[in-house]
Design an enzyme around this catalytic site. Sequence first.
Site: not given
Ligand code: DX5
Ligand code: ZN
Length: 216
Positions: A6, A31, A33, A35, A64, A66, A135, A140-143, A173, A175
């Site tokens: 992503s 991927h 994202d 938002m 994706h 959102m 999901m 909303g956020f990575g990590g 998708d 974590g």
């Molecule tokens: C979260 C995104 C994910 C995100 C995943 O809302 O849809 O695609 O990039 O990031 P990680 O792999 O760090 O959880």
């Molecule tokens: Zn995503």
Amino acid sequence: MMIAPSLLSADFSNLRDEIALIENSGAKWLHLDIMDGHFVPNITFGPDLIKKIRPHSKLFFDCHLMIEHPEKYINDFKKAGVDLISVQVETCVHLDRVLSQIKEQGMMTGVVLNPSTPLSSIEWVLDKVHLVLIMTVNPGFGGQKFIHSMINKIMDLKMMIINKNVDVLIQVDGGVCLDNAKLIKDAGADILVAGSAVFGAEDISKAYIDLEKAIK
Ligand code: DX5
Ligand code: ZN
């Protein structure tokens, strides 16, 4: 079985090089994202950025959405060079219609479920999608941390696909990391999205290859 890195966790001042790194490491999908600050609290990028990176990569662009009212933007993402659009079921009052719209534009279709959204919400569109994205964090956020109870949801979706006798991929998708990738694969996933575990790593190529090894 495949990993879709992503872009969310990439260094946006160095996108071209970072995309080339995962492509050269063997990735096939990217991927993306999107938002809007309404459906999810965060804002990322839109079709214009995708259009700029499109000529520099042969990767399959897995988008994706959102965003609220995704139906308004399908054409813009098509023009930007996206190969597949996934829409969040929670954003579509007329989900069946939005999926037809994506298909009519010549793209592959996906539907995404938040952790709290039941599988029954997609039962009657399963014959219209190429993939279902589960999901495993709140979008909303990575990590963020993987929500473990989603393993059962992935297994239930696998059963639903077998019982309905449809050809649908399961994407996961949120974590995804070295420690849980194999478990998610064994639950029935076909495509693992990985943001911070790949683009967030010090050595992006090594992180991608290590994650691939973990699922083999
Ligand atoms: C979260 C995104 C994910 C995100 C995943 O809302 O849809 O695609 O990039 O990031 P990680 O792999 O760090 O959880
Ligand atoms: Zn995503």
